[in-house]
Design an enzyme around this catalytic site. Structure first.
Site, mmCIF file in Angstrom:
data_model
loop_
_atom_site.group_PDB
_atom_site.id
_atom_site.type_symbol
_atom_site.label_atom_id
_atom_site.label_comp_id
_atom_site.label_asym_id
_atom_site.label_seq_id
_atom_site.Cartn_x
_atom_site.Cartn_y
_atom_site.Cartn_z
ATOM 1 N N GLU A 296 0.790 -1.229 0.000
ATOM 2 C CA GLU A 296 0.000 0.000 0.000
ATOM 3 C C GLU A 296 0.820 1.276 0.000
ATOM 4 O O GLU A 296 0.410 2.278 -0.556
ATOM 5 C CB GLU A 296 -0.921 0.038 1.236
ATOM 6 C CG GLU A 296 -1.776 -1.187 1.453
ATOM 7 C CD GLU A 296 -2.913 -1.274 0.457
ATOM 8 O OE1 GLU A 296 -3.100 -0.322 -0.308
ATOM 9 O OE2 GLU A 296 -3.587 -2.309 0.439
ATOM 10 N N ASP A 417 -7.112 -2.262 11.123
ATOM 11 C CA ASP A 417 -6.077 -3.186 10.630
ATOM 12 C C ASP A 417 -5.077 -3.446 11.753
ATOM 13 O O ASP A 417 -3.865 -3.504 11.541
ATOM 14 C CB ASP A 417 -5.377 -2.566 9.413
ATOM 15 C CG ASP A 417 -4.515 -3.575 8.662
ATOM 16 O OD1 ASP A 417 -4.681 -4.790 8.884
ATOM 17 O OD2 ASP A 417 -3.656 -3.141 7.855
HETATM 18 P P1 ADP Z 1 1.720 -0.145 5.194
HETATM 19 O O1 ADP Z 1 0.423 0.428 4.778
HETATM 20 O O2 ADP Z 1 2.669 -0.368 4.065
HETATM 21 O O3 ADP Z 1 1.578 -1.328 6.084
HETATM 22 P P2 ADP Z 1 2.798 1.153 7.544
HETATM 23 O O4 ADP Z 1 2.360 2.453 8.084
HETATM 24 O O5 ADP Z 1 2.367 -0.049 8.295
HETATM 25 O O6 ADP Z 1 2.412 1.059 6.015
HETATM 26 O O7 ADP Z 1 4.376 1.178 7.471
HETATM 27 C C1 ADP Z 1 5.131 0.128 6.941
HETATM 28 C C2 ADP Z 1 6.338 -0.114 7.768
HETATM 29 O O8 ADP Z 1 7.110 1.056 7.838
HETATM 30 C C3 ADP Z 1 6.023 -0.476 9.186
HETATM 31 O O9 ADP Z 1 5.867 -1.844 9.340
HETATM 32 C C4 ADP Z 1 7.215 0.021 9.916
HETATM 33 O O10 ADP Z 1 8.242 -0.943 9.913
HETATM 34 C C5 ADP Z 1 7.656 1.209 9.124
HETATM 35 N N1 ADP Z 1 7.148 2.450 9.695
HETATM 36 C C6 ADP Z 1 5.997 3.081 9.405
HETATM 37 N N2 ADP Z 1 5.866 4.199 10.132
HETATM 38 C C7 ADP Z 1 6.952 4.288 10.894
HETATM 39 C C8 ADP Z 1 7.414 5.211 11.861
HETATM 40 N N3 ADP Z 1 6.725 6.291 12.187
HETATM 41 N N4 ADP Z 1 8.610 4.980 12.440
HETATM 42 C C9 ADP Z 1 9.314 3.907 12.146
HETATM 43 N N5 ADP Z 1 8.962 3.001 11.237
HETATM 44 C C10 ADP Z 1 7.782 3.166 10.609
HETATM 45 MG MG MG Z 2 1.113 -1.686 7.967
#
Ligand code: ADP
Ligand code: MG
Length: 525
Positions: A296, A417
């Site tokens: 995503e 989620d």
């Molecule tokens: P997706 O929709 O791809 O799952 P996420 O928001 O879950 O997007 O982010 C994907 C990955 O990026 C997370 O699993 C995490 O490892 C990393 N990540 C996202 N936001 C942060 C953050 N604020 N700080 C550190 N790592 C992050």
């Molecule tokens: Mg995620």
């Protein structure tokens, strides 16, 4: 003529007399000789030996009439040049442009003729360059100027009208013909010189087709139609049209592929540009590598700069940031995530804090340290043999349950989620992330999402060996207040029933009429 001229001796005259005056009668082959040994003068042209008549002109009368004739001829040449240059002020321009001294003593007629010829040559040369330029540019809106290659470049503004006419006359004459033709009436025919011309007239439709070809997309070379009355039959035009469409489609597909492949590897061009802007505006100091490229979204690691608004109020930007941008460029997702994170931060749920939102890119604080992102709960090893680990696991469980309650009751949000994949474990704290899809409880499927979140969380902690893990149904009840009985598919059906009832209840509360009745009433009015 001044007195100095009159006083000149005949020897002096022979030296300074610049232009031999030769009448046509004198120019018989016998009277004209070319003597190379007498080429001492500066004139680049071959010297013409003075005819006998002039060599013997020694009396004052002869000299005067000779000078008078010379002056008259010089005047004539000036007039001719004046015509040629269309100059209003020949005294200034002719002498300046052609370097012709106004004093006839310093020049020879051969020199003037040579300069006139040179001028004519220059004009023809410039015209040729102009034609090349016209041909190259055709009817393109973006044109190339070759005026730097001209001997005397024309001023664009001064003769732009002339150029337009030239264009129409020479290159797209069929367009001019087409325009000069009366517009076709709705009935499909017009009268031209008392003759009925229908829309199927070969000449007319041929010219129309030629005009249409010139409107093909920029990538398709159409040529310039030259100066002839171009006419294209429907068959030829249709073939060209099909080709141009296919070609355009092919080009678009190729670009699509390039864009996609780039975004699959990292980030697309638009996002890259936005990132440059963030760095330029000093919001970010540097953008480093990719933390995650999920299905995503792409998450990048960056170091923060400083943010100041119009009132020069400087907002502290965390030293470590992440930039998250959805794969599909939907601004709403990033915006939604920003609002949800803000709500969560307000009630103290551990989660990233929002730095700035730029279009589909959300900059937020980094959960981790020194560029090392905090692990997801899924990646954390809680050893069942270690009491400390079990205590930490228990603490994590309690934190997650508490945050879920807060999220629902204080933020009026359901994560949607929530699982061990969207909870980061940092400094013994559970941070909720990835809230772009979170919804309010009134969402038609909100309760279903809540039940799924409860199931994920309870199953994870039970599997990891946490103590006193309640059932998902109990957690669902604790959070939402809705009691679920039974098991498996029965429970899901109950949740769906709740949602339906809720929807009806909300509908009844707003006292909206039944849609059919409402529409019927409206239609009657
Ligand atoms: P997706 O929709 O791809 O799952 P996420 O928001 O879950 O997007 O982010 C994907 C990955 O990026 C997370 O699993 C995490 O490892 C990393 N990540 C996202 N936001 C942060 C953050 N604020 N700080 C550190 N790592 C992050
Ligand atoms: Mg995620």
């Amino acid at each position: 003529m001044n007195s100095k001229d009159i006083k000149m001796s005949s020897e002096e005259l022979e030296v300074v007399e610049p232009r031999p005056r030769v009448s046509l009668n004198d120019l018989s082959p016998a009277s004209v000789e070319f003597d190379s040994s007498k080429s001492a003068t500066n004139c680049p042209w071959a010297n013409v030996v003075q005819p006998a008549l002039q060599q013997n002109a020694t009396t004052l009368n002869d000299i005067m009439s000779e000078q008078l004739a010379g002056d008259l001829q010089f005047e004539e040449e000036r007039e001719f040049l004046k015509e040629l240059l269309k100059s209003e002020d020949p005294d200034v321009k002719i002498s300046e442009l052609m370097d012709v001294p106004t004093n006839s003593d310093d020049c020879s007629s051969d020199q003037v003729i040579a300069q006139m010829l040179q001028m004519q040559f220059n004009r023809e040369y410039d015209d040729q360059i102009k034609r090349v330029e016209q041909k190259f540019n055709g009817s393109s809106k973006v044109s190339v100027s070759l005026s730097n290659y001209m001997v005397s470049p024309v001023d664009d503004d001064s003769d732009s009208d002339e150029e337009i006419n030239y264009n129409q006359k020479s290159w797209d004459s069929f367009e001019a013909y087409q325009k000069s033709f009366p517009a076709m009436s709705k009935a499909g025919y017009v009268r031209v010189n008392n003759e009925v011309v229908t829309k199927h007239d070969m000449t007319m439709s041929g010219r129309r087709n030629a005009c249409r070809v010139m409107e093909f997309p920029p990538g398709i070379s159409t040529g310039d139609g030259a100066s002839f009355d171009m006419q294209l039959s429907n068959k030829v035009f249709n073939t060209l049209k099909v080709y141009s469409k296919a070609e355009e489609g092919r080009r678009t597909r190729v670009h699509d592929k390039i864009d996609k492949s780039t975004s699959e590897m990292a980030i697309d061009a638009k996002t890259r540009l936005l990132l440059y802007k963030l760095v330029n505006n000093n919001i970010l100091d540097k953008v480093y590598g990719i933390i995650s490229t999920g299905k995503e979204a792409v998450v990048l690691y960056a170091s923060g700069g400083s943010l100041s608004d119009e009132t020069e109020v400087v907002t502290e930007i965390p030293a470590e940031c992440v930039v998250k941008n959805p794969r599909k460029i939907i601004h709403l997702w990033a915006e939604k995530e920003m609002h949800n994170l803000n709500r969560m931060n307000k009630v103290g749920i551990p989660c990233p804090s929002v730095v700035v939102l730029k279009k589909h890119m959300l900059v937020m604080s980094f959960i981790g340290k020194d560029g090392q992102a905090a692990p997801m709960l899924k990646e954390v090893k809680f050893s069942q043999d270690s009491e400390e680990d079990m205590q930490l696991l228990q603490s994590a469980y309690n934190q997650v349950i508490e945050s879920m309650h807060k999220l629902y009751k204080q933020c009026s949000l359901i994560h949607g989620d929530l699982s061990e994949y969207n909870i980061l474990w940092h400094e013994n704290k559970c941070y909720f992330i990835d809230v772009s899809q979170s919804v309010e409880p009134c969402h038609p499927h909100g309760l279903e999402f809540l039940y799924r979140d409860c199931t994920n969380v309870c199953n994870y902690f039970a599997k990891k060996g946490a103590k006193d893990v309640i059932t998902p149904e109990s957690l669902f009840f604790d959070i939402s207040g809705f009691k679920l009985d039974g098991s498996g598919a029965e429970i899901l059906n109950q949740v769906r029933d709740y949602e339906k009832n809720l929807e009806l209840l909300t509908f009844a509360k707003t006292e909206k009429p039944y849609p059919f009745e409402y529409c019927w009433e409206k239609s009657q009015k």
